[in-house]
Motif scaffolding. Structure first.
Motif, short mmCIF file in Angstrom:
data_model
loop_
_atom_site.label_atom_id
_atom_site.label_comp_id
_atom_site.label_asym_id
_atom_site.label_seq_id
_atom_site.Cartn_x
_atom_site.Cartn_y
_atom_site.Cartn_z
N ARG A 42 46.31 34.72 49.75
CA ARG A 42 45.89 34.53 48.36
C ARG A 42 44.49 33.91 48.27
O ARG A 42 43.72 34.27 47.37
N ARG A 43 44.15 33.00 49.15
CA ARG A 43 42.79 32.46 49.12
C ARG A 43 41.77 33.57 49.38
O ARG A 43 40.71 33.61 48.76
N ARG A 44 42.11 34.46 50.31
CA ARG A 44 41.22 35.58 50.59
C ARG A 44 41.10 36.51 49.38
O ARG A 44 40.02 36.97 49.03
N ALA A 45 42.25 36.78 48.74
CA ALA A 45 42.25 37.68 47.58
C ALA A 45 41.51 37.07 46.39
O ALA A 45 40.91 37.79 45.59
N LEU A 46 41.56 35.74 46.27
CA LEU A 46 40.94 35.06 45.13
C LEU A 46 39.44 34.84 45.30
O LEU A 46 38.76 34.56 44.30
N ALA A 47 38.92 34.95 46.49
CA ALA A 47 37.53 34.59 46.74
C ALA A 47 36.57 35.34 45.83
O ALA A 47 35.73 34.74 45.15
N ARG A 48 36.70 36.66 45.77
CA ARG A 48 35.77 37.44 44.95
C ARG A 48 36.06 37.23 43.46
O ARG A 48 35.12 37.15 42.65
N VAL A 49 37.32 37.14 43.10
CA VAL A 49 37.67 36.96 41.68
C VAL A 49 37.09 35.65 41.16
O VAL A 49 36.53 35.61 40.06
N GLN A 50 37.24 34.58 41.92
CA GLN A 50 36.70 33.30 41.47
C GLN A 50 35.18 33.31 41.43
O GLN A 50 34.58 32.71 40.54
N ARG A 51 34.57 34.02 42.36
CA ARG A 51 33.11 34.16 42.30
C ARG A 51 32.69 34.90 41.03
O ARG A 51 31.77 34.49 40.32
N ASP A 52 33.37 36.00 40.73
CA ASP A 52 33.07 36.76 39.52
C ASP A 52 33.27 35.90 38.27
O ASP A 52 32.49 35.98 37.32
N ALA A 53 34.32 35.10 38.28
CA ALA A 53 34.60 34.25 37.12
C ALA A 53 33.51 33.21 36.92
O ALA A 53 33.10 32.91 35.79
N ARG A 54 33.03 32.64 38.02
CA ARG A 54 31.95 31.64 37.90
C ARG A 54 30.68 32.29 37.36
O ARG A 54 29.97 31.71 36.53
#
Length: 413
Positions: free
Chosen positions: A315-327
């Motif tokens: 999940r940390r791997r899957a969230l990396a790009r999503v959280q970057r996009d959100a920021r």
């Protein structure tokens, strides 16, 4: 396995559903601190990818959610003084309360025990469980007990926002921007059930204080916002769950990340583990993805430590790009004056491309020129249709995130 889920939101409820479907012998108790039917917010958005995941993991609740969801078509940008622009695409909205009702009913039908008005603030209260799932939100009390292991990091956003609703239907996801004497203020609006739409209002802190919202009673704030967004509301009013209180619940979004997602038999999911800014509309999908991934990891491994380690890593791997996009998306709105100076088509292009790392570090005109050159060189440009005031006009676009090939007019002064 005896499982205690602390938090009766989408993450906790869906995890209980998936685990019960995988093995009905699991003893699962969901603890929800609120009474039945009480929740925050109004509607949530999602896309076809979430529906596909729901159908793959529990077709019955998936169908109930699909039946209750409202389809919205495309995105609209309505900047005061300019003709509204529309872009293709679409998604779904659903009442958050109804979503939770569906998941609650399904969990109960599968044999999950749900205890409302059951507040769990310490691990000791659920010490008899083999697995404790903290789905108790961004302010998770359970996470605080093991902060040394989770090592959470919370960053407060700059802008202020308030989550309201309106009786005006919005057939497309609408961004409405209004210039006030104190600066720009805007809304994120979308339908979530017949006759109701979410209406999130956002602005810079200087605009918020300049409009007097810090000291204004809730009812006066509502009337002021209705006047500001009169054109977008089309005669409809705004609704708040807290309009009888002294002031409206304006907030600054808190972006949360954790170095680790589990500590011994305690594991984090949903907003207790991570948050992503509301401007990318992924919170519900990510919470349910967490629930599915945790259930899958538990089924794959014979030991709890191995399962939780696998879950956290995935999940940390899957969230990396999503959280970057959100920021990047949040930062784009925090720096709105940089882009809203341009003509409406250019502004719409930049809004849809707000997750671009290049855009943040390049002048706007340079970014648009580079984007156009890139799409031509790679043969990715195709014709997309944009409607401007009822007249169809073709512009080039390489992806739904932006409208490329448009030569901007000089910025507004």
């Amino acid at each position: 396995m005896r499982i205690a889920c602390v938090g009766g939101g989408p993450a906790g409820l869906y995890f209980a559903i998936v685990m019960k479907r995988r093995n009905p012998h699991h003893e699962i108790v969901v603890h929800e601190r609120n009474p039945v039917g009480r929740t925050h917010g109004w509607g949530v958005v999602f896309w076809d990818d979430l529906l596909a995941s729901l159908r793959a993991n529990d077709p019955e609740s998936a169908q109930a959610i699909a039946d209750q969801a409202i389809r919205w078509s495309g995105q609209t940008v309505d900047v005061e003084g300019s003709t509204p622009l529309h872009h293709a695409g679409g998604g779904y909205g659903i009442c958050r309360r109804r979503l939770l009702e569906i998941l609650t009913e399904r969990a109960l039908a599968l044999g999950v025990e749900i205890r409302f008005e059951s507040e769990v603030s310490t691990i000791g209260q659920v010490s008899d469980a083999d697995l404790i799932v903290a789905a108790d939100g961004v302010a998770s009390r359970l996470r605080r007990h093991r902060a040394d292991r989770f090592r959470p990091r919370i960053e407060a956003g700059r802008n202020r926002y308030v989550w309201l609703a309106t009786t005006r239907p919005f057939p497309s996801f609408t961004f409405g921007f209004v210039r006030t004497k104190a600066g720009w203020i805007w809304c994120h609006a979308y339908s979530f059930k017949d006759g109701m739409s979410t209406f999130i209002v956002e602005c810079a802190p200087e605009t918020w204080s300049g409009l007097g919202f810090g000291a204004m009673p809730a009812q006066d704030q509502m009337r002021a916002l209705e006047a500001i967004f009169a054109t977008h509301l089309g005669g409809h009013g705004l609704v708040s769950r807290e309009d009888r209180s002294e002031t409206l619940p304006w907030m600054s979004f808190r972006t949360l990340s954790n170095r680790s997602w589990h500590a011994d038999r305690l594991v984090l999911i949903g907003d207790a583990a991570h948050t992503t800014h509301f401007t990318i509309g992924s919170g519900t999908r990510l919470a349910i993805d967490d629930a599915i991934a945790l259930a899958a990891a538990l089924s794959e491994h014979d030991t709890l430590p191995a399962a939780l380690e696998t879950f956290g890593m995935r999940r940390r791997r899957a969230l990396a790009r999503v959280q970057r996009d959100a920021r990047l998306s949040a930062a784009w709105f925090e720096n709105l004056p940089r882009t809203i100076r341009y003509d409406a088509p250019t502004f719409f292009t930049l809004l849809l491309a707000r997750r671009s790392r290049l855009l943040r570090h390049m002048p706007v005109t340079a970014y648009l020129s580079l984007r156009t050159i890139y799409t031509k060189l790679n043969g990715l440009a195709f014709m997309r249709s944009v409607t401007t005031g009822g007249v169809r006009r073709d512009v080039r676009s390489r992806a739904p995130r932006g409208i490329a090939g448009h030569i901007p007019e000089p910025p507004r002064r």
